[in-house]
Scaffold this motif. Structure first.
Motif, PDB file in Angstrom:
ATOM      1  N   LYS A 107      26.901  54.992  49.307  1.00 26.27           N
ATOM      2  CA  LYS A 107      26.086  54.004  48.591  1.00 26.27           C
ATOM      3  C   LYS A 107      26.914  52.826  48.085  1.00 26.27           C
ATOM      4  O   LYS A 107      26.363  51.919  47.450  1.00 26.27           O
ATOM      5  CB  LYS A 107      25.400  54.672  47.388  1.00 26.27           C
ATOM      6  CG  LYS A 107      24.432  55.784  47.733  1.00 26.27           C
ATOM      7  CD  LYS A 107      23.139  55.247  48.295  1.00 26.27           C
ATOM      8  CE  LYS A 107      22.121  56.362  48.510  1.00 26.27           C
ATOM      9  NZ  LYS A 107      20.862  55.861  49.106  1.00 26.27           N
ATOM     10  N   ASN A 108      28.242  52.862  48.308  1.00 26.27           N
ATOM     11  CA  ASN A 108      29.137  51.818  47.801  1.00 26.27           C
ATOM     12  C   ASN A 108      29.006  51.687  46.283  1.00 26.27           C
ATOM     13  O   ASN A 108      28.909  50.587  45.724  1.00 26.27           O
ATOM     14  CB  ASN A 108      28.843  50.473  48.470  1.00 26.27           C
ATOM     15  CG  ASN A 108      29.980  49.485  48.299  1.00 26.27           C
ATOM     16  OD1 ASN A 108      31.151  49.862  48.239  1.00 26.27           O
ATOM     17  ND2 ASN A 108      29.641  48.209  48.193  1.00 26.27           N
ATOM     18  N   GLU A 157      41.198  55.679  51.808  1.00 27.68           N
ATOM     19  CA  GLU A 157      40.226  55.590  52.892  1.00 27.68           C
ATOM     20  C   GLU A 157      38.948  54.860  52.498  1.00 27.68           C
ATOM     21  O   GLU A 157      38.059  54.674  53.333  1.00 27.68           O
ATOM     22  CB  GLU A 157      39.871  56.996  53.381  1.00 27.68           C
ATOM     23  CG  GLU A 157      41.072  57.807  53.861  1.00 27.68           C
ATOM     24  CD  GLU A 157      40.723  59.241  54.186  1.00 27.68           C
ATOM     25  OE1 GLU A 157      39.519  59.595  54.106  1.00 27.68           O
ATOM     26  OE2 GLU A 157      41.641  60.013  54.512  1.00 27.68           O
ATOM     27  N   THR A 158      38.825  54.458  51.240  1.00 22.90           N
ATOM     28  CA  THR A 158      37.610  53.803  50.767  1.00 22.90           C
ATOM     29  C   THR A 158      37.952  52.673  49.813  1.00 22.90           C
ATOM     30  O   THR A 158      39.029  52.660  49.210  1.00 22.90           O
ATOM     31  CB  THR A 158      36.674  54.807  50.066  1.00 22.90           C
ATOM     32  OG1 THR A 158      35.494  54.137  49.625  1.00 22.90           O
ATOM     33  CG2 THR A 158      37.356  55.443  48.856  1.00 22.90           C
ATOM     34  N   ARG A 159      37.020  51.743  49.670  1.00 23.38           N
ATOM     35  CA  ARG A 159      37.244  50.600  48.791  1.00 23.38           C
ATOM     36  C   ARG A 159      36.477  50.712  47.477  1.00 23.38           C
ATOM     37  O   ARG A 159      36.672  49.883  46.590  1.00 23.38           O
ATOM     38  CB  ARG A 159      36.837  49.297  49.505  1.00 23.38           C
ATOM     39  CG  ARG A 159      37.723  48.955  50.690  1.00 23.38           C
ATOM     40  CD  ARG A 159      37.336  47.614  51.278  1.00 23.38           C
ATOM     41  NE  ARG A 159      38.210  47.252  52.392  1.00 23.38           N
ATOM     42  CZ  ARG A 159      38.108  46.114  53.081  1.00 23.38           C
ATOM     43  NH1 ARG A 159      37.134  45.241  52.770  1.00 23.38           N
ATOM     44  NH2 ARG A 159      38.941  45.854  54.072  1.00 23.38           N
ATOM     45  N   ILE A 160      35.590  51.700  47.351  1.00 20.59           N
ATOM     46  CA  ILE A 160      34.818  51.782  46.111  1.00 20.59           C
ATOM     47  C   ILE A 160      35.733  52.169  44.946  1.00 20.59           C
ATOM     48  O   ILE A 160      36.818  52.708  45.152  1.00 20.59           O
ATOM     49  CB  ILE A 160      33.651  52.787  46.203  1.00 20.59           C
ATOM     50  CG1 ILE A 160      34.181  54.228  46.209  1.00 20.59           C
ATOM     51  CG2 ILE A 160      32.754  52.495  47.370  1.00 20.59           C
ATOM     52  CD1 ILE A 160      33.127  55.268  45.871  1.00 20.59           C
ATOM     53  N   PRO A 233      35.934  47.172  37.686  1.00 21.62           N
ATOM     54  CA  PRO A 233      35.787  47.983  38.904  1.00 21.62           C
ATOM     55  C   PRO A 233      36.957  47.874  39.880  1.00 21.62           C
ATOM     56  O   PRO A 233      37.060  48.668  40.821  1.00 21.62           O
ATOM     57  CB  PRO A 233      34.498  47.442  39.530  1.00 21.62           C
ATOM     58  CG  PRO A 233      34.324  46.079  38.957  1.00 21.62           C
ATOM     59  CD  PRO A 233      34.892  46.145  37.577  1.00 21.62           C
ATOM     60  N   GLU A 234      37.849  46.943  39.618  1.00 21.93           N
ATOM     61  CA  GLU A 234      39.017  46.825  40.486  1.00 21.93           C
ATOM     62  C   GLU A 234      40.069  47.894  40.200  1.00 21.93           C
ATOM     63  O   GLU A 234      40.988  48.128  41.002  1.00 21.93           O
ATOM     64  CB  GLU A 234      39.658  45.434  40.341  1.00 21.93           C
ATOM     65  CG  GLU A 234      40.416  45.182  39.053  1.00 21.93           C
ATOM     66  CD  GLU A 234      39.521  44.873  37.842  1.00 21.93           C
ATOM     67  OE1 GLU A 234      40.080  44.613  36.758  1.00 21.93           O
ATOM     68  OE2 GLU A 234      38.273  44.879  37.988  1.00 21.93           O
TER      69      GLU A 234
END
Length: 318
Positions: A107-108, A157-160, A233-234
């Motif tokens: 869902k990002n 492996e993810t950017r969230i 969120p960063e």
């Protein structure tokens, strides 16, 4: 919508309270209310909807379930450090967390979750967020440790946003439903009211009576850390959430006695069932938290206990 799992529990309900104070009402509260007394944590909170944990897990498989989620605060877990049913603990703390994490990735959606300082075990190698320091000594701690390990693998492996918080000894309002797992401040307060004595363990692991040390952190500070990361969120990774100070159980008892203006300390034998599965010393290394940008000072035991007992013995009641 914002999702809070374990929302009827100690930290979860305090998170919802703080979100309400920020004007947030579109909140999905997920929990298991088998212990109906947890509803007392919810009576003054405003939410959009409630889902039982089992219903929530089933709905995670639906592609249309909650397409607009601003973030998930995953606080739900079996938090009993004395639970030795490994299958039960891993199902509730590890498998459940993995399901939600992968749902958030799909869902990002930012995923902020509760880890635990229990992953450090006896603490003989320190309390830094490093593999070399981690050696869990009970099933609860192992489940939290293993999920942190999984997160370490997933992060690249993810950017969230994925942020895990290793809570040290949290105390404060809305923990009364936890029974034996409630904080020492809660128990000392009750003991002083009923017996005029705070009962502390005798010394163990080389510590004198009541001189075992923990990093006691007020729940309001824990909530503030969660919300700071929600606003940033960063920031990603695993972080210790404690004061960075080790204070003794005697200091906690003395703070409770000071608030009441009477009482004394009584030392009792250390329980056999806790030997070898008990942390006699914890002190968070919060350098990672500071490097991320969180700079607020944490309350001391004296400050936090006074604030807590104002609530516990005041208008909020028992």
């Amino acid at each position: 919508m914002i999702v809070v799992t374990g929302g009827a529990g100690f930290i979860g309900s305090n998170l919802i309270k703080a979100l309400n104070e920020r004007g947030e009402r579109n909140i999905l509260l997920v929990d298991n209310l088998l212990n109906g007394r947890k509803m007392h944590n919810l009576a003054d909170l405003d939410i959009a909807d409630y889902l039982d944990k089992e219903q929530f897990i089933k709905k995670l498989d639906s592609p249309c379930f909650l397409n607009q989620v601003r973030g998930v605060f995953h606080q739900g877990a079996c938090s009993a450090t004395t639970e030795w049913d490994g299958r039960f603990v891993m199902e509730n703390n590890y498998d459940y967390s993995k399901r939600i994490l992968h749902w958030c990735i799909a869902k990002n959606t930012p995923f902020l979750y509760a880890s635990s300082a229990s992953v450090y075990g006896s603490g003989e190698h320190g309390f830094r967020v490093e593999r070399a320091c981690e050696k869990p000594i009970n099933m609860y701690a192992y489940s939290k440790f293993q999920f942190d390990q999984y997160v370490r693998k997933i992060l690249p492996e993810t950017r969230i946003q994925i942020a895990g918080f290793r809570y040290f000894n949290v105390y404060g309002p809305r923990e009364q439903h936890k029974g034996a797992m409630s904080s020492t401040a809660f128990h000392f307060n009750r003991q002083l009211i009923e017996q005029k004595k705070a009962r502390l363990f005798e010394g163990i692991d080389g510590f004198a009576n009541g001189e075992q040390k923990r990093d006691f952190v007020y729940v309001g500070d824990v909530v503030d850390v969660n919300l700071w990361f929600f606003d940033h969120p960063e920031q990603r990774g695993i972080f210790n959430v404690g004061t960075g100070r080790a204070e003794t159980f005697n200091q906690v008892a003395e703070a409770v006695i000071d608030w009441h203006g009477e009482g004394e300390i009584e030392y009792i034998p250390f329980p056999d069932h806790l030997k070898g599965a008990y942390q006699s010393y914890t002190q968070a290394d919060i350098s990672g938290l500071r490097q991320a940008g969180y700079q607020k000072e944490f309350l001391t035991v004296k400050q936090g206990v006074a604030k807590y007992l104002d609530w516990l013995n005041g208008a909020a009641g028992n």
